[in-house]
Design a protein around this motif. Structure first.
Motif, PDB file in Angstrom:
ATOM      1  N   TYR A 110       0.851  -1.284  -0.095  1.00 20.31           N
ATOM      2  CA  TYR A 110       0.108  -0.244  -0.116  1.00 20.31           C
ATOM      3  C   TYR A 110       1.012   1.223  -0.094  1.00 20.31           C
ATOM      4  O   TYR A 110       1.767   1.212   0.721  1.00 20.31           O
ATOM      5  CB  TYR A 110      -1.101   0.022   1.281  1.00 20.31           C
ATOM      6  N   ASN A 111       0.626   2.229  -0.966  1.00 21.02           N
ATOM      7  CA  ASN A 111       1.110   3.476  -0.963  1.00 21.02           C
ATOM      8  C   ASN A 111       0.587   4.664  -0.089  1.00 21.02           C
ATOM      9  O   ASN A 111       1.274   5.409  -0.099  1.00 21.02           O
ATOM     10  CB  ASN A 111       1.085   3.908  -2.582  1.00 21.02           C
ATOM     11  N   TYR A 112      -0.811   4.659  -0.076  1.00 19.31           N
ATOM     12  CA  TYR A 112      -1.239   5.663   0.564  1.00 19.31           C
ATOM     13  C   TYR A 112      -2.091   5.157   1.834  1.00 19.31           C
ATOM     14  O   TYR A 112      -2.801   4.036   1.796  1.00 19.31           O
ATOM     15  CB  TYR A 112      -2.097   6.308  -0.439  1.00 19.31           C
ATOM     16  N   TRP A 113      -2.299   5.934   2.947  1.00 20.92           N
ATOM     17  CA  TRP A 113      -2.958   5.765   4.327  1.00 20.92           C
ATOM     18  C   TRP A 113      -3.547   6.584   4.579  1.00 20.92           C
ATOM     19  O   TRP A 113      -3.313   7.894   4.775  1.00 20.92           O
ATOM     20  CB  TRP A 113      -1.854   4.929   5.191  1.00 20.92           C
ATOM     21  N   GLY A 114      -4.789   6.492   5.018  1.00 29.59           N
ATOM     22  CA  GLY A 114      -5.337   7.189   5.929  1.00 29.59           C
ATOM     23  C   GLY A 114      -4.926   7.571   7.306  1.00 29.59           C
ATOM     24  O   GLY A 114      -3.820   7.054   7.717  1.00 29.59           O
ATOM     25  N   GLN A 115      -5.278   8.577   8.067  1.00 27.13           N
ATOM     26  CA  GLN A 115      -5.047   9.004   9.449  1.00 27.13           C
ATOM     27  C   GLN A 115      -5.585   8.198  10.548  1.00 27.13           C
ATOM     28  O   GLN A 115      -5.014   8.107  11.732  1.00 27.13           O
ATOM     29  CB  GLN A 115      -5.475  10.525   9.606  1.00 27.13           C
ATOM     30  N   GLY A 116      -6.459   7.124  10.270  1.00 30.04           N
ATOM     31  CA  GLY A 116      -7.022   6.364  11.086  1.00 30.04           C
ATOM     32  C   GLY A 116      -8.382   6.832  11.982  1.00 30.04           C
ATOM     33  O   GLY A 116      -8.473   7.875  12.047  1.00 30.04           O
ATOM     34  N   THR A 117      -9.152   5.998  12.284  1.00 31.33           N
ATOM     35  CA  THR A 117     -10.447   6.180  13.027  1.00 31.33           C
ATOM     36  C   THR A 117     -10.326   5.158  14.023  1.00 31.33           C
ATOM     37  O   THR A 117     -10.503   3.916  13.865  1.00 31.33           O
ATOM     38  CB  THR A 117     -11.621   6.381  12.032  1.00 31.33           C
ATOM     39  N   GLN A 118     -10.645   5.604  15.482  1.00 29.43           N
ATOM     40  CA  GLN A 118     -10.683   4.740  16.495  1.00 29.43           C
ATOM     41  C   GLN A 118     -12.072   3.978  16.580  1.00 29.43           C
ATOM     42  O   GLN A 118     -13.199   4.528  16.541  1.00 29.43           O
ATOM     43  CB  GLN A 118     -10.378   5.385  17.919  1.00 29.43           C
ATOM     44  N   VAL A 119     -11.963   2.683  17.003  1.00 28.19           N
ATOM     45  CA  VAL A 119     -13.392   1.653  17.289  1.00 28.19           C
ATOM     46  C   VAL A 119     -12.819   1.285  18.518  1.00 28.19           C
ATOM     47  O   VAL A 119     -11.895   0.532  18.670  1.00 28.19           O
ATOM     48  CB  VAL A 119     -13.362   0.620  16.105  1.00 28.19           C
ATOM     49  N   THR A 120     -13.931   1.430  19.452  1.00 32.97           N
ATOM     50  CA  THR A 120     -13.998   1.033  20.782  1.00 32.97           C
ATOM     51  C   THR A 120     -15.086   0.024  20.935  1.00 32.97           C
ATOM     52  O   THR A 120     -16.290   0.597  20.824  1.00 32.97           O
ATOM     53  CB  THR A 120     -13.461   1.867  22.029  1.00 32.97           C
ATOM     54  N   VAL A 121     -15.026  -1.184  21.398  1.00 35.85           N
ATOM     55  CA  VAL A 121     -16.038  -2.284  21.805  1.00 35.85           C
ATOM     56  C   VAL A 121     -16.056  -2.575  23.106  1.00 35.85           C
ATOM     57  O   VAL A 121     -14.893  -3.203  23.507  1.00 35.85           O
ATOM     58  CB  VAL A 121     -16.059  -3.436  20.816  1.00 35.85           C
ATOM     59  N   SER A 122     -16.985  -2.347  23.860  1.00 36.73           N
ATOM     60  CA  SER A 122     -17.084  -2.689  25.240  1.00 36.73           C
ATOM     61  C   SER A 122     -17.792  -3.881  25.660  1.00 36.73           C
ATOM     62  O   SER A 122     -19.067  -4.066  24.551  1.00 36.73           O
ATOM     63  CB  SER A 122     -17.612  -1.206  26.060  1.00 36.73           C
ATOM     64  N   SER A 123     -17.535  -4.394  26.335  1.00 39.44           N
ATOM     65  CA  SER A 123     -18.184  -5.807  26.773  1.00 39.44           C
ATOM     66  C   SER A 123     -19.558  -5.776  27.582  1.00 39.44           C
ATOM     67  O   SER A 123     -19.376  -4.679  28.344  1.00 39.44           O
ATOM     68  CB  SER A 123     -17.350  -6.998  27.200  1.00 39.44           C
TER      69      SER A 123
END
Length: 123
Positions: A110-123
């Motif tokens: 992969y040549n290009y990347w985004g900045q990311g987005t956080q996913v949090t899953v609670s139990s």
């Protein structure tokens, strides 16, 4: 110049759903692929899904197969990741990426990347 911008992350309880979006600016859909990766704290970045943008073929890691769906809207130049039946172990920063050649499961393809987005899953 290609810019990838993710959105749609957040906090959800186990069993819930989220849809991530990745807007691709300056990216042309021709014989290329796009993918989603995730990275939890202290762990390596993990490939989870990919799509060949010209034909729509999709591929998934075993850890998300049957729960996540990668898709694209070519008119909007947007990639999606629909995540269902989320588990606490899905908690991570999620990244979209664009590649031209190589193994779509590998970070180096992969040549290009985004900045990311956080996913949090609670139990």
């Amino acid at each position: 110049q290609v810019q990838l911008v993710e959105s749609g992350g957040g906090s959800v309880q186990a069993g819930g759903s989220l849809r991530l979006s990745c807007a691709a600016l300056g990216y042309t859909y021709s014989n290329n692929f796009m993918g989603w990766f995730r990275q939890a704290p202290g762990q390596e970045r993990e490939w989870i899904a990919a799509i060949y943008t010209s034909v729509g073929f999709t591929y998934y890691a075993d850890s998300v197969k049957g729960r996540f769906t990668i898709s694209q809207d070519n008119a909007k130049n947007t990639l999606y990741l629909q995540m269902n039946s989320l588990k606490p172990e899905d908690t991570a920063m999620y990244y979209c990426a664009a590649g031209r050649r190589g193994d779509y499961r590998k970070y180096a393809a992969y040549n290009y990347w985004g900045q990311g987005t956080q996913v949090t899953v609670s139990s």
